[in-house]
Design a protein around this motif. Structure first.
Motif, PDB file in Angstrom:
ATOM      1  N   ARG A   1       0.664  -1.107  -0.031  1.00 16.55           N
ATOM      2  CA  ARG A   1      -0.014   0.168  -0.009  1.00 16.55           C
ATOM      3  C   ARG A   1       0.906   1.352  -0.127  1.00 16.55           C
ATOM      4  NH1 ARG A   1      -2.659  -0.941   4.249  1.00 16.55           N
ATOM      5  NH2 ARG A   1      -1.769   0.161   5.725  1.00 16.55           N
ATOM      6  N   TRP A   2       1.732   1.350   0.792  1.00 17.34           N
ATOM      7  CA  TRP A   2       2.781   2.375   0.899  1.00 17.34           C
ATOM      8  C   TRP A   2       3.580   2.630  -0.308  1.00 17.34           C
ATOM      9  CZ3 TRP A   2       4.726   0.943   6.442  1.00 17.34           C
ATOM     10  CH2 TRP A   2       3.685   1.034   7.366  1.00 17.34           C
ATOM     11  N   SER A   3       4.123   1.507  -0.928  1.00 16.43           N
ATOM     12  CA  SER A   3       4.745   1.716  -2.118  1.00 16.43           C
ATOM     13  C   SER A   3       3.940   2.162  -3.045  1.00 16.43           C
ATOM     14  CB  SER A   3       5.402   0.469  -2.480  1.00 16.43           C
ATOM     15  OG  SER A   3       6.296  -0.129  -1.391  1.00 16.43           O
ATOM     16  N   MET A   4       2.853   1.823  -3.416  1.00 18.00           N
ATOM     17  CA  MET A   4       1.768   2.245  -4.409  1.00 18.00           C
ATOM     18  C   MET A   4       1.716   3.437  -4.334  1.00 18.00           C
ATOM     19  SD  MET A   4       1.689  -0.295  -6.429  1.00 18.00           S
ATOM     20  CE  MET A   4       0.201  -0.139  -7.497  1.00 18.00           C
ATOM     21  N   LEU A   5       1.503   4.097  -3.211  1.00 20.10           N
ATOM     22  CA  LEU A   5       1.207   5.548  -2.958  1.00 20.10           C
ATOM     23  C   LEU A   5       2.525   6.500  -3.352  1.00 20.10           C
ATOM     24  CD1 LEU A   5      -0.224   5.798   0.665  1.00 20.10           C
ATOM     25  CD2 LEU A   5      -1.289   6.456  -1.477  1.00 20.10           C
ATOM     26  N   ILE A   6       3.454   5.834  -3.030  1.00 22.83           N
ATOM     27  CA  ILE A   6       4.773   6.744  -3.499  1.00 22.83           C
ATOM     28  C   ILE A   6       4.738   6.540  -5.180  1.00 22.83           C
ATOM     29  CG2 ILE A   6       6.995   6.802  -3.644  1.00 22.83           C
ATOM     30  CD1 ILE A   6       7.121   5.691  -0.691  1.00 22.83           C
ATOM     31  N   GLY A   7       4.495   5.283  -5.662  1.00 22.73           N
ATOM     32  CA  GLY A   7       4.588   5.196  -7.302  1.00 22.73           C
ATOM     33  C   GLY A   7       3.587   5.867  -7.805  1.00 22.73           C
ATOM     34  N   GLU A   8       2.323   6.186  -7.185  1.00 26.23           N
ATOM     35  CA  GLU A   8       1.514   6.957  -7.981  1.00 26.23           C
ATOM     36  C   GLU A   8       1.750   8.361  -7.964  1.00 26.23           C
ATOM     37  OE1 GLU A   8      -2.256   6.109  -5.843  1.00 26.23           O
ATOM     38  OE2 GLU A   8      -2.470   4.201  -7.257  1.00 26.23           O
TER      39      GLU A   8
END
Length: 298
Positions: free
Chosen positions: A140-147
């Motif tokens: 979840r946290w990785s995807m927030l940064i990726g977005e």
């Protein structure tokens, strides 16, 4: 449209997703999907795969990135490609149901590969002393940064898989090492460090394109910006940006989690440590984005 579970030929549950084969014949399959809130699902091109792939949203909403920002599919909306030539990643923001139709059979390969590898990741996080939500938090946290970085659909799909499966290679590390309460010996530490390469090899063995692509990221997620990490001692931009993202969020979660060998520390201390290691252990740009998103890291 009402779906009767009794009509399902077979059902598989993968964390946050129900996948049920509704009908199959002449190479065509109709597969019911039910996604929990926040779950992502993707379509990706595969060499030699020429199928028509279509889905119809029954309830909820799916958001996906497009050339003009994000689009939303609501009940009654559909999406199709024949064949799929680009990567498409969809996210549910509430419980969402849809029917997926493909003109070539895929259910058993699709469900077996996904179910097996995801279950393996969860079993490893439990054996490693984390709570069962560790992999989900890292994803979840990785995807927030990726977005926030504006990743395209393919990058998001690969990051989604790599972040959830970052420690899957620990399946090949003996439990006596994985669960040792004291400090590892130099020999034990060398074995532990091999889990990143074991993870890449395991993902490559699935022959699922998005998992194969996640392999190098998994192998690099313990590399450090100043070159002090493992397994290759890569530094700065030699490290993939996806691995740099996972390095930051994984470290944050490790600091704040109770483990066999250490008590979790307060979030404030973890944030201070991440910032203190900005530009040495961690990619400075990733640290800055991570810190800017702290209010969403819950």
């Amino acid at each position: 449209m009402d779906i009767n579970p009794k009509d399902f030929i077979e059902t598989v549950y993968v964390r946050g997703v129900q996948i049920s084969l509704v009908a199959s014949g002449d190479g065509t399959e109709i597969i019911y999907h039910k996604l929990n809130p926040g779950v992502r699902w993707a379509l990706e091109p595969t060499e030699g795969w020429t199928a028509l792939e279509y889905f119809l949203v029954l309830s909820g909403e799916l958001r996906y990135p497009s050339d003009n920002g994000y689009k939303v599919l609501k009940p009654g909306d559909s999406f199709y490609r024949s064949p799929v030539t680009d990567h498409h990643i969809f996210q549910s923001y509430q419980t969402t149901e849809f029917l997926y139709i493909t003109s070539q059979p895929i259910f058993h390969h699709y469900s077996k590969a996904s179910h097996g590898i995801m279950d393996l990741a969860v079993s490893i996080e439990e054996k490693d002393g984390y709570t069962v939500d560790h992999c989900s938090r890292i994803k979840r946290w990785s995807m927030l940064i990726g977005e926030e970085l504006g990743f395209n659909a393919k990058q998001l799909l690969v990051l989604n898989n790599a972040s959830f499966l970052h420690d899957v290679g620990k399946v090949k590390v003996p439990l006596s090492i994985l669960q040792k309460p004291g400090k590892l010996t130099p020999k034990e530490w060398e074995i532990m460090k091999k889990h990143t390469t074991f993870g890449r090899e395991l993902l490559e063995s699935t022959q699922v394109p998005s998992l194969v692509d996640a392999g190098p990221i998994v192998e690099q997620h313990h590399e450090r910006y100043d070159g002090t990490g493992y397994p290759f001692g890569l530094k700065k931009n030699e490290i993939s940006i996806e691995a740099s993202i996972i390095a930051v969020v994984d470290s944050y979660d490790a600091i704040t989690s109770d483990r066999v060998y250490q008590k979790g520390r307060p979030k404030e201390e973890a944030i201070e440590e991440i910032f203190r290691c900005r530009g040495t252990m961690y990619h400075p740009d990733i640290v800055d984005i991570f810190l800017s998103l702290q209010n969403k890291m819950i």
